[in-house]
Design an enzyme around this catalytic site. Structure first.
Site, PDB file in Angstrom:
ATOM      1  N   MET A 114      38.458  82.767  55.724  1.00 11.15           N
ATOM      2  CA  MET A 114      39.059  83.377  56.912  1.00 11.15           C
ATOM      3  C   MET A 114      38.641  84.838  57.036  1.00 11.15           C
ATOM      4  O   MET A 114      38.355  85.321  58.136  1.00 11.15           O
ATOM      5  CB  MET A 114      40.589  83.281  56.859  1.00 11.15           C
ATOM      6  CG  MET A 114      41.275  83.793  58.109  1.00 11.15           C
ATOM      7  SD  MET A 114      43.078  83.755  58.035  1.00 11.15           S
ATOM      8  CE  MET A 114      43.383  81.984  58.111  1.00 11.15           C
ATOM      9  N   TRP A 174      35.151  84.939  58.221  1.00 10.29           N
ATOM     10  CA  TRP A 174      35.085  84.552  59.628  1.00 10.29           C
ATOM     11  C   TRP A 174      35.371  85.751  60.536  1.00 10.29           C
ATOM     12  O   TRP A 174      34.709  85.938  61.566  1.00 10.29           O
ATOM     13  CB  TRP A 174      36.082  83.434  59.936  1.00 10.29           C
ATOM     14  CG  TRP A 174      36.280  83.257  61.419  1.00 10.29           C
ATOM     15  CD1 TRP A 174      35.367  82.799  62.325  1.00 10.29           C
ATOM     16  CD2 TRP A 174      37.450  83.593  62.178  1.00 10.29           C
ATOM     17  NE1 TRP A 174      35.904  82.810  63.596  1.00 10.29           N
ATOM     18  CE2 TRP A 174      37.173  83.287  63.536  1.00 10.29           C
ATOM     19  CE3 TRP A 174      38.710  84.097  61.838  1.00 10.29           C
ATOM     20  CZ2 TRP A 174      38.111  83.498  64.542  1.00 10.29           C
ATOM     21  CZ3 TRP A 174      39.636  84.299  62.844  1.00 10.29           C
ATOM     22  CH2 TRP A 174      39.337  84.006  64.184  1.00 10.29           C
ATOM     23  N   HIS A 175      36.323  86.593  60.152  1.00 13.50           N
ATOM     24  CA  HIS A 175      36.617  87.762  60.968  1.00 13.50           C
ATOM     25  C   HIS A 175      35.427  88.718  61.013  1.00 13.50           C
ATOM     26  O   HIS A 175      35.207  89.389  62.029  1.00 13.50           O
ATOM     27  CB  HIS A 175      37.851  88.490  60.426  1.00 13.50           C
ATOM     28  CG  HIS A 175      39.143  87.864  60.847  1.00 13.50           C
ATOM     29  ND1 HIS A 175      39.942  87.122  60.004  1.00 13.50           N
ATOM     30  CD2 HIS A 175      39.777  87.841  62.060  1.00 13.50           C
ATOM     31  CE1 HIS A 175      41.002  86.695  60.649  1.00 13.50           C
ATOM     32  NE2 HIS A 175      40.935  87.116  61.900  1.00 13.50           N
ATOM     33  N   GLY A 176      34.662  88.787  59.933  1.00 12.38           N
ATOM     34  CA  GLY A 176      33.488  89.658  59.936  1.00 12.38           C
ATOM     35  C   GLY A 176      33.043  89.989  58.524  1.00 12.38           C
ATOM     36  O   GLY A 176      33.840  89.958  57.578  1.00 12.38           O
TER      37      GLY A 176
END
Length: 405
Positions: free
Chosen positions: A332, A335-337
């Site tokens: 996660m 996924w955000h960066g």
């Protein structure tokens, strides 16, 4: 030509309400005008990606064609009675390849991100991966091409969710709701949109536009005066102010998406459920950005857990769940960066849930010695709130500006 970004100003809602009137009238009389619904979505998608964003519209078309090829090739493979793990893994890897490329390109000096990085790529990827995984499980027997296109390109949720599931969406879009049910949806949809106005355009504006720049400036001034990062009243104020802004802005957007969906007779799931009254961090993730957290729970946490148990990678079930939490939240974070604060944010929440699980097992074992009353419940909410707000301070990247700039 008008460029209409979703839910950005009151004029947008007037335009979309007028465009939705034929659908609303049809649903009231028990008819779902699928052709008009498709035209509505295509027109608003065109307006959304018009002008300087035209290239993103072409990227979206190419992306959908790419995902169609993967999904229906894998469906044909499954219908042939085959179920090789490597084929499934290849399909998933190909499905997430565009999103992975965008995330990598965002931190590497390259033009690739501008070639494939369109608005909504993350949420479309979640949808396609879900369908591929459920085709493998057999919970989805057959994907209808028209329904699948409507599912991927459903306009109210395209850019930022909530993340729907194919089977739930299909059940809604295959039929029109009963009149009483639809009237209730209209009532709820109207309520959600007005609540969204309150959240995003009033409360979110106060926290994000009026207060946040002021406390950010104060924190930077105090930080520079002290030779770098130092805890100050301004930094604490920034933490709480950013947390409130993040919630009210995103929750308001999600309410707009859900409310508009209800007008169209599609009961898109809610994204937030009073997250700041959570009694522990696990309770928080059952209330915060729920469609995302449940997606990660079902398609990463649970699958890794089953895989680890089946392959006997770890014998202790408690250790399996702890490793699964780390994998889940680390992904996660990525996924955000691909920046340190997003990754640390993911690790932070994984460790918080692991510590919470240890505490709950200890509490259950010593429940007679540990008091449980209104005071302890209030204390639990207070502690959880502050643990979450500190994680949002990490997530904001503001600490990066204090340390490195």
């Amino acid at each position: 030509m008008i460029n209409l970004q979703p839910y950005t100003n009151p004029r947008y809602f007037l335009i979309i309400l007028v465009a939705l009137l034929p659908l609303i009238i049809g649903l009231y009389f028990g008819k779902r005008f699928k052709i008009y619904e498709a035209i509505f979505s295509l027109v608003f998608l065109f307006l959304m990606f018009d002008g300087k964003d035209t290239i993103q519209g072409w990227q979206l078309i190419a992306y959908v064609i790419f995902q169609f090829i993967i999904t229906f090739a894998y469906q044909r493979y499954r219908q042939a009675g085959k179920n090789k793990t490597w084929v499934f893994c290849l399909a998933v890897i190909l499905a997430i390849l565009p999103l992975t490329t965008v995330k990598i390109a965002a931190v590497v000096p390259t033009q690739v991100a501008s070639l494939i990085g369109f608005m909504g790529v993350s949420y479309l990827t979640f949808k396609t991966v879900e369908v591929i995984m459920e085709l493998r499980d057999g919970t989805i027997k057959k994907v209808d091409p028209i329904t699948y296109a409507r599912f991927l390109l459903f306009y109210p949720t395209l850019s930022s969710g909530p993340i729907d599931r194919y089977r739930r969406f299909k059940a809604d879009c295959d039929k029109a709701p009963e009149r009483e049910e639809y009237l209730d949806q209209l009532r709820l949809g109207t309520r959600y949109i007005f609540q969204g106005f309150l959240y995003k355009f009033i409360i979110g504006y106060v926290f994000g536009t009026i207060w946040l720049p002021q406390v950010a400036h104060a924190a930077q001034v105090l930080g520079n005066a002290n030779g770098g990062l130092k805890i100050s009243w301004a930094l604490v104020a920034y933490m709480y102010c950013y947390s409130m802004y993040l919630f009210f802005d995103f929750a308001g957007y999600s309410l707009f998406a859900v409310g508009t969906s209800y007008f169209m007779g599609i009961k898109t799931p809610m994204n937030f459920n009073k997250p700041f009254i959570s009694k522990n961090i696990k309770d928080f993730w059952n209330r915060w950005h729920m469609t995302l957290s449940f997606w990660f729970r079902d398609f990463i946490f649970m699958r890794f857990t089953f895989f680890a148990m089946k392959k006997k990678l770890i014998k202790n079930r408690i250790r399996i769940s702890q490793v699964a939490y780390l994998v889940d939240f680390l992904i996660m974070g990525f996924w955000h960066g691909l920046t340190w604060f997003y990754i640390v944010y993911g690790i932070y929440h994984a460790l918080a849930i692991i510590i919470n699980d240890i505490w709950l097992r200890f509490k259950k074992k010593h429940q007679k010695q540990i008091p449980h009353n209104k005071f302890t419940q209030a204390l639990a909410i207070f502690l959880t709130f502050n643990v979450v707000c500190f994680s949002f301070l990490i997530f904001s990247g503001f600490l990066d500006t204090l340390w490195f700039h």
